[in-house]
Design a protein around this motif. Sequence first.
Motif, mmCIF file in Angstrom:
data_model
loop_
_atom_site.group_PDB
_atom_site.id
_atom_site.type_symbol
_atom_site.label_atom_id
_atom_site.label_comp_id
_atom_site.label_asym_id
_atom_site.label_seq_id
_atom_site.Cartn_x
_atom_site.Cartn_y
_atom_site.Cartn_z
ATOM 1 N N PRO A 3 0.849 -1.227 -0.118
ATOM 2 C CA PRO A 3 -0.019 0.093 0.087
ATOM 3 C C PRO A 3 0.807 1.205 -0.282
ATOM 4 O O PRO A 3 2.089 1.118 0.324
ATOM 5 C CB PRO A 3 -0.773 -0.015 1.354
ATOM 6 N N TYR A 4 0.269 2.437 -0.330
ATOM 7 C CA TYR A 4 0.936 3.730 -0.477
ATOM 8 C C TYR A 4 1.255 3.975 0.977
ATOM 9 O O TYR A 4 0.291 3.816 1.906
ATOM 10 C CB TYR A 4 0.368 4.654 -1.263
ATOM 11 N N ARG A 5 2.125 4.668 1.145
ATOM 12 C CA ARG A 5 2.739 5.318 2.478
ATOM 13 C C ARG A 5 2.656 6.855 2.497
ATOM 14 O O ARG A 5 2.513 7.399 1.544
ATOM 15 C CB ARG A 5 3.961 4.852 2.867
ATOM 16 N N LYS A 6 2.726 7.392 3.628
ATOM 17 C CA LYS A 6 2.646 8.880 4.081
ATOM 18 C C LYS A 6 3.848 9.228 4.807
ATOM 19 O O LYS A 6 4.305 8.330 5.887
ATOM 20 C CB LYS A 6 1.490 9.270 4.367
ATOM 21 N N TYR A 7 4.690 10.361 4.399
ATOM 22 C CA TYR A 7 5.554 10.730 5.209
ATOM 23 C C TYR A 7 5.275 12.301 5.433
ATOM 24 O O TYR A 7 4.836 12.923 4.812
ATOM 25 C CB TYR A 7 6.908 10.703 4.371
ATOM 26 N N VAL A 8 5.735 12.650 6.830
ATOM 27 C CA VAL A 8 5.391 13.820 7.411
ATOM 28 C C VAL A 8 6.926 14.695 7.370
ATOM 29 O O VAL A 8 7.763 14.274 8.249
ATOM 30 C CB VAL A 8 4.665 13.629 8.634
ATOM 31 N N CYS A 9 6.571 15.958 7.198
ATOM 32 C CA CYS A 9 7.670 16.754 7.467
ATOM 33 C C CYS A 9 7.762 17.196 8.957
ATOM 34 O O CYS A 9 7.043 17.483 9.547
ATOM 35 C CB CYS A 9 7.392 18.083 6.623
ATOM 36 N N ALA A 10 9.172 16.975 9.422
ATOM 37 C CA ALA A 10 9.468 17.258 11.021
ATOM 38 C C ALA A 10 9.242 18.713 11.069
ATOM 39 O O ALA A 10 8.984 18.905 12.532
ATOM 40 C CB ALA A 10 10.646 16.504 11.312
ATOM 41 N N MET A 51 14.178 15.252 6.171
ATOM 42 C CA MET A 51 13.623 15.511 7.492
ATOM 43 C C MET A 51 12.297 15.062 7.509
ATOM 44 O O MET A 51 11.301 15.481 8.277
ATOM 45 C CB MET A 51 13.481 17.144 7.371
ATOM 46 N N PHE A 52 11.688 14.167 6.777
ATOM 47 C CA PHE A 52 10.604 13.544 6.756
ATOM 48 C C PHE A 52 10.448 12.253 7.458
ATOM 49 O O PHE A 52 11.595 11.418 7.363
ATOM 50 C CB PHE A 52 10.110 13.357 5.231
ATOM 51 N N ASP A 53 9.582 11.989 8.101
ATOM 52 C CA ASP A 53 9.370 10.618 8.672
ATOM 53 C C ASP A 53 8.101 9.902 8.317
ATOM 54 O O ASP A 53 7.247 10.577 8.020
ATOM 55 C CB ASP A 53 9.334 10.995 10.219
ATOM 56 N N LEU A 54 8.309 8.279 8.293
ATOM 57 C CA LEU A 54 7.237 7.595 7.987
ATOM 58 C C LEU A 54 6.010 7.904 9.126
ATOM 59 O O LEU A 54 6.280 8.027 10.038
ATOM 60 C CB LEU A 54 7.582 6.196 7.720
ATOM 61 N N MET A 55 5.045 8.149 8.434
ATOM 62 C CA MET A 55 3.513 8.182 9.437
ATOM 63 C C MET A 55 3.437 6.805 9.672
ATOM 64 O O MET A 55 3.007 5.953 8.786
ATOM 65 C CB MET A 55 2.520 8.933 8.641
#
Length: 57
Positions: A3-10, A51-55
Motif C-alpha cells: 500500500p501507499y505510505r505517507k511521510y510527514v515533514c518534521a 527531514m521527513f518521517d514515515l507516518m
Amino acid sequence: MPPYRKYVCAACQYVYDEAVGDPDSGIAPGTRWEDVPDDWSCPDCGVDKDMFDLMED
C-alpha cells in the motif's frame, strides 16, 4: 504491490502521500518515497527530504 505510505515533514507537518505525489514539483501520483529525487524539498517549508518521517497508522 504494498500500500501507499505517507511521510510527514518534521519541521512543518506537510504530508507527502505516495498516492498523490507532488505534481507541482514534478513528482507524479504513485511515486514511491524511495523514488523521489534526493534533491526534492518540502514544498511548504523547503527542508530536505531527510527531514521527513514515515507516518504510522
